[in-house]
Design an enzyme around this catalytic site. Structure first.
Site, PDB file in Angstrom:
ATOM      1  N   GLN A 124       0.825  -1.198   0.000  1.00  0.00           N
ATOM      2  CA  GLN A 124       0.000   0.000   0.000  1.00  0.00           C
ATOM      3  C   GLN A 124       0.865   1.256   0.000  1.00  0.00           C
ATOM      4  O   GLN A 124       1.733   1.396   0.858  1.00  0.00           O
ATOM      5  CB  GLN A 124      -0.875  -0.026   1.260  1.00  0.00           C
ATOM      6  CG  GLN A 124      -1.916   1.036   1.370  1.00  0.00           C
ATOM      7  CD  GLN A 124      -2.610   0.947   2.718  1.00  0.00           C
ATOM      8  OE1 GLN A 124      -1.992   1.100   3.752  1.00  0.00           O
ATOM      9  NE2 GLN A 124      -3.896   0.662   2.702  1.00  0.00           N
ATOM     10  N   GLY A 125       0.629   2.151  -0.946  1.00  0.00           N
ATOM     11  CA  GLY A 125       1.395   3.391  -1.034  1.00  0.00           C
ATOM     12  C   GLY A 125       0.570   4.588  -0.608  1.00  0.00           C
ATOM     13  O   GLY A 125       0.264   5.461  -1.428  1.00  0.00           O
ATOM     14  N   SER A 127       1.103   6.384   2.819  1.00  0.00           N
ATOM     15  CA  SER A 127       1.846   7.340   3.638  1.00  0.00           C
ATOM     16  C   SER A 127       2.987   7.997   2.868  1.00  0.00           C
ATOM     17  O   SER A 127       3.646   7.375   2.034  1.00  0.00           O
ATOM     18  CB  SER A 127       2.418   6.642   4.875  1.00  0.00           C
ATOM     19  OG  SER A 127       1.377   6.157   5.693  1.00  0.00           O
ATOM     20  N   GLU A 254      -9.935  -1.489   4.932  1.00  0.00           N
ATOM     21  CA  GLU A 254      -8.796  -1.569   5.851  1.00  0.00           C
ATOM     22  C   GLU A 254      -9.234  -1.344   7.297  1.00  0.00           C
ATOM     23  O   GLU A 254      -8.734  -1.989   8.216  1.00  0.00           O
ATOM     24  CB  GLU A 254      -7.758  -0.526   5.453  1.00  0.00           C
ATOM     25  CG  GLU A 254      -6.491  -0.561   6.299  1.00  0.00           C
ATOM     26  CD  GLU A 254      -5.492   0.483   5.841  1.00  0.00           C
ATOM     27  OE1 GLU A 254      -5.929   1.480   5.233  1.00  0.00           O
ATOM     28  OE2 GLU A 254      -4.303   0.296   6.089  1.00  0.00           O
TER      29      GLU A 254
END
Length: 390
Positions: A124-125, A127, A254
């Site tokens: 997951q990108g 932050s 999530e």
């Protein structure tokens, strides 16, 4: 809501319990280390071969067409069997529901089978160095290249879980620098071996090295022409400049039921009760510590009952939306209390490295990842309760 399982659901439970009993491996290292990740990958492939990797997906994508109720049953049995953590969880539990909702048919046919077979491993990108839980504050950008027919991505993502070992990344990029914070964002799917991509792993406090910083320097993502060769080089999920809505679908998965099913906490609470029985037997457990065990078990059961309501809503076509923030705050804080209760029972022995100490260290990150609980409480206040912004 009927709390009794049907005969077919009981048969489904028996099938998955029998398979798990015969196949769950033991002694794997943490999936957040290079060696452990490789070991877990073998387990993921075994799950896929037996069609247990994505039980609620259509059979065409290697699932079992299981209902959400059956998925809950599988999760209960999975964690009760102490099966390994899922290193494919970011793809299967977060990205895949978003592809089912926003992806076109060609994207679903390309990405989902590879995901279920653990061929493509997604991280997951979200932050960035200056935008942790403030997702709308990201500065990574995508610039249109009409001549080449695609987009050029630049920027930096950080705290990327298992980014050091995965093959693909999904995330938001700013495609309109003049737009308001929540607008002008687009949801991209990008291979981590693309030209211009640099992945730099770094260690965590607990010693595992699964985190990574991802640097993008003019990474080219072509326009979607519906072919597998092009999609393997990346693409856009949803519409250009409308990535915020797509990202919210992912974050709802999530923070809500999908990533943290009740089976996970009920199994941990059951092991905690076993630990309490052992320590109470030799007189080392205080009454306060035993009360904490009781509270943890009640919390896990309460979460399980609450999620039955969530599943009922989903089955009847109602999305939890911002209410998934309730789940996130509750399960993340419950997980800390549960593991702290175990450490209190163990006393001095808790300082030795063991599953409860490692579980506690991981639980401490729960109120931070998937959007900090401070952010979740703001969402609950403003979007669920309708309170004014500060």
């Amino acid at each position: 809501m009927d709390l009794n399982w049907s005969d077919s659901e009981e048969a489904f439970r028996a099938d998955c319990r029998e398979w798990l009993t015969a196949n769950v491996p033991t002694g794997l290292e943490s999936g957040d280390t290079a060696t452990g990740f490789a070991q877990h990958l073998e387990w993921e492939k075994l799950l896929h071969e037996a069609r247990w990797s994505v039980v609620s997906w259509p059979e065409a994508y290697a699932g079992r067409d299981a209902t959400l109720w059956e998925w809950l049953i599988f999760e209960e049995e999975y964690y009760a069997a102490q099966a390994p953590q899922r290193i494919t969880q970011n793809g299967i539990f977060l990205l895949a529901p978003t592809i089912f909702e926003f992806g076109n048919q060609a994207q679903q046919d390309h990405y989902l089978p590879r995901m279920s077979a653990a061929e493509d491993l997604w991280c997951q990108g979200w932050s960035e160095p200056n935008a942790g839980s403030d997702l709308a504050g990201i500065s990574s950008r995508a610039v249109r290249d009409d001549e080449a027919g695609g987009w050029r991505l630049s920027g930096q993502k950080t705290w990327t879980t298992r980014g050091a070992f995965c093959t693909h990344l999904f995330g938001l990029f700013r495609t309109d620098a003049e737009a308001e914070r929540h607008r002008g964002l687009t949801y991209f799917l990008v291979p981590l071996d693309a030209e211009g991509m640099t992945v730099r792993g770094f260690g965590r406090l607990d010693g595992d090295e699964g985190f990574a910083e991802v640097f993008l320097d003019d990474v080219f993502v072509p326009d979607d022409d519906g072919t597998a060769a092009t999609m393997q080089r990346g693409g856009i999920l949803g519409e250009v400049d409308k990535g915020w809505g797509v990202a919210m679908a992912t974050t709802n998965s999530e923070r809500g039921l999908t990533l943290r099913s009740p089976g996970r906490f009920r199994a941990a609470a059951s092991r905690l009760v076993d630990l309490a029985v052992q320590t109470a037997g030799d007189g080392r457990a205080s009454s306060a510590a035993l009360d904490a065990v009781t509270d943890a078990w009640i919390d896990a059961e309460a979460y399980a009952l609450y999620t039955l309501g969530d599943v009922t809503d989903l089955v009847e076509g109602r999305s939890p939306g911002a209410k998934s923030s309730y789940n996130k705050v509750f399960w993340s804080e419950m997980d800390v209390r549960l593991h702290r209760a175990a450490l209190d029972l163990l006393g001095d022995r808790a300082e030795l490295d063991g599953p409860w100490m490692r579980g506690y260290e991981f639980a401490l990150s729960g109120p931070i990842y998937a959007g900090t609980n401070e952010i979740q409480r703001n969402i609950i206040a403003e979007r669920v309760l309708g309170l004014p912004r500060k």
